[in-house]
Design a protein around this motif. Structure first.
Motif, PDB file in Angstrom:
ATOM      1  N   TYR A 146     -42.760  54.212   3.128  1.00 35.06           N
ATOM      2  CA  TYR A 146     -41.652  54.350   4.070  1.00 35.06           C
ATOM      3  C   TYR A 146     -41.102  55.773   4.111  1.00 35.06           C
ATOM      4  O   TYR A 146     -40.335  56.112   5.028  1.00 35.06           O
ATOM      5  N   ASP A 147     -41.454  56.593   3.133  1.00 35.33           N
ATOM      6  CA  ASP A 147     -40.941  57.961   3.082  1.00 35.33           C
ATOM      7  C   ASP A 147     -41.809  58.889   3.922  1.00 35.33           C
ATOM      8  O   ASP A 147     -43.040  58.749   3.959  1.00 35.33           O
ATOM      9  N   GLY A 154     -31.062  58.556  16.776  1.00 35.98           N
ATOM     10  CA  GLY A 154     -30.390  57.277  16.608  1.00 35.98           C
ATOM     11  C   GLY A 154     -30.516  56.712  15.213  1.00 35.98           C
ATOM     12  O   GLY A 154     -29.900  55.694  14.895  1.00 35.98           O
ATOM     13  N   VAL A 155     -31.329  57.382  14.351  1.00 41.03           N
ATOM     14  CA  VAL A 155     -31.515  56.935  12.971  1.00 41.03           C
ATOM     15  C   VAL A 155     -31.313  58.142  12.050  1.00 41.03           C
ATOM     16  O   VAL A 155     -31.942  59.185  12.258  1.00 41.03           O
ATOM     17  N   PRO A 156     -30.450  58.042  11.041  1.00 38.86           N
ATOM     18  CA  PRO A 156     -30.246  59.181  10.146  1.00 38.86           C
ATOM     19  C   PRO A 156     -31.463  59.419   9.257  1.00 38.86           C
ATOM     20  O   PRO A 156     -32.212  58.498   8.935  1.00 38.86           O
ATOM     21  N   GLY A 157     -31.660  60.682   8.869  1.00 37.94           N
ATOM     22  CA  GLY A 157     -32.720  61.016   7.932  1.00 37.94           C
ATOM     23  C   GLY A 157     -34.106  60.958   8.556  1.00 37.94           C
ATOM     24  O   GLY A 157     -34.285  60.916   9.770  1.00 37.94           O
ATOM     25  N   ARG A 348     -37.991  50.754   8.044  1.00 35.48           N
ATOM     26  CA  ARG A 348     -37.742  50.711   6.602  1.00 35.48           C
ATOM     27  C   ARG A 348     -37.374  49.301   6.185  1.00 35.48           C
ATOM     28  O   ARG A 348     -36.509  48.663   6.806  1.00 35.48           O
ATOM     29  N   LEU A 349     -38.030  48.822   5.149  1.00 36.34           N
ATOM     30  CA  LEU A 349     -37.679  47.539   4.550  1.00 36.34           C
ATOM     31  C   LEU A 349     -36.350  47.699   3.825  1.00 36.34           C
ATOM     32  O   LEU A 349     -36.213  48.533   2.926  1.00 36.34           O
TER      33      LEU A 349
END
Length: 365
Positions: A146-147, A154-157, A348-349
């Protein structure tokens, strides 16, 4: 016997949405009971969804149901269900490309398909629109990663990239790319383009409704005359788009368009269908991008010359950034044929375990 029943599920952020992901076998087979279970799991109907897992907004009150596919061209089947916060309704009359981004990771985490070492292509049959998508998941060492460095507005990071290619989605809901047979229609006195490339969308110039097209979503929602006009156009467009009476349906989406402000093709404010999206849905962006390439359409008039080649990337601006859609199209005699569409999402889970619902709801079947 316990007064509550545990139902296995995962909570996954898919794109700019979030939802509960279930294996089909873990839900009731009877649809009305299944829907009652999902309403209880989300805490609907209640605008706060305080007694469930919903986030008090349509973008965070979504469900993905996944199973191994029996189709030779797919690995898993994916059914999207919209659970409405404010009413006891579960809808399957649209697709969701954001939750789609989490289907591949969920299928791999659940062992529905084996993971390769490196990347794994997951072929997903989208039941809502009877069409196929291929999601490429990073699986170093056979584990979902996931990294990563991919960023979506709209999504941080940042997260691992999930490229998704859509095959043959044009007209998947309405029967054709231009369901009315026209590039432009006049509905309720307003010029619109009705289009379906994975999501039925009505494109409208924001200026024709007295807006700039750059207002914040809450500002538009507070403008009752505009909202009422948009809804009248939506209700009138539904039958024209082969959708029938759309009073209680979540489609078509209504996308208000203005000239791009930040280097994109077009700026959007999209009703989904009665709240205004903080961004724009995946398939909504694909349909708007397609309309931008369609000569003579309302979107093309706003966007101008955005690409005449076979492969074109369209940046669709929205309230929190932009969405890039790569289109493979053919132009011939003024008509447009869509060969495929592709885009980038992340997922992301967040959690997996059991969600609890009253046993009486399940036992009602």
């Amino acid at each position: 016997m316990s007064s509550q029943r545990a139902v296995r599920c995962s909570v996954i952020r898919g794109g700019t949405s979030k939802g509960l992901y279930f294996r089909d076998e873990d839900l009731p087979s009877e649809i009305s009971t299944r829907d009652a279970v999902l309403l209880a799991a989300m805490g609907s109907p209640d605008v706060r969804q305080i007694d469930g897992m919903g986030g008090a907004h349509p973008l965070t009150s979504k469900v993905a149901v996944v199973r191994r596919s029996s189709r030779p061209d797919a690995d898993v089947d994916y059914l999207f269900l919209q659970v409405w916060p404010d009413r006891a309704e579960v809808s399957d009359n649209q697709n969701c490309g954001n939750l789609l981004a989490g289907v591949g990771p969920f299928a791999l985490e659940e062992g529905l398909i084996p993971a390769c070492n490196g990347t794994t292509d997951v072929r997903i049959w989208m039941e809502n629109t009877q069409s196929l998508a291929v999601a490429r998941i990073q699986t170093p060492g056979g584990q979902v990663c996931y990294d990563g460095d991919a960023r979506i507005d709209g999504v941080p990071g940042t997260s691992a990239p999930i490229p998704i290619e859509f095959l043959d989605v044009a007209g998947s809901t309405c029967g054709s790319l231009l369901p009315t047979g026209n590039v432009v229609d006049v509905v309720e006195g307003v010029r619109v383009t009705c289009i379906d490339n994975g999501m039925p969308v009505v494109c409208i110039k924001a200026a024709d409704l007295g807006l700039t097209g750059y207002e914040e979503p809450l500002e538009i929602e507070a403008n009752s005359p505009v909202c009422e006009k948009v809804e009248r156009i939506r209700l009138a467009a539904g039958p024209l788009m082969n959708l029938g009476d759309v009073t209680s349906k979540s489609v078509p989406k209504m996308s208000l368009l203005a000239a791009a402000q930040n280097g994109g093709a077009v700026a959007t404010r999209t009703f989904i269908p009665k709240r205004v999206h903080e961004a724009i849905g995946v398939f909504g962006a694909v349909s708007v991008a397609t309309a931008c390439l369609l000569p003579g359409s309302v979107a093309n008039e706003v966007a101008g010359a955005v690409g005449t080649g076979t492969i074109t990337t369209i940046d669709v601006e929205h309230p929190t950034g932009y969405f890039s859609v790569t289109m493979d199209v053919s132009h011939e005699d003024g008509s447009l044929t869509v060969n495929s569409s592709a885009l980038l999402r992340t997922a992301r889970l967040l959690m997996r375990g059991d969600v609890f619902v009253p046993s009486s709801i399940w036992e009602s079947s």
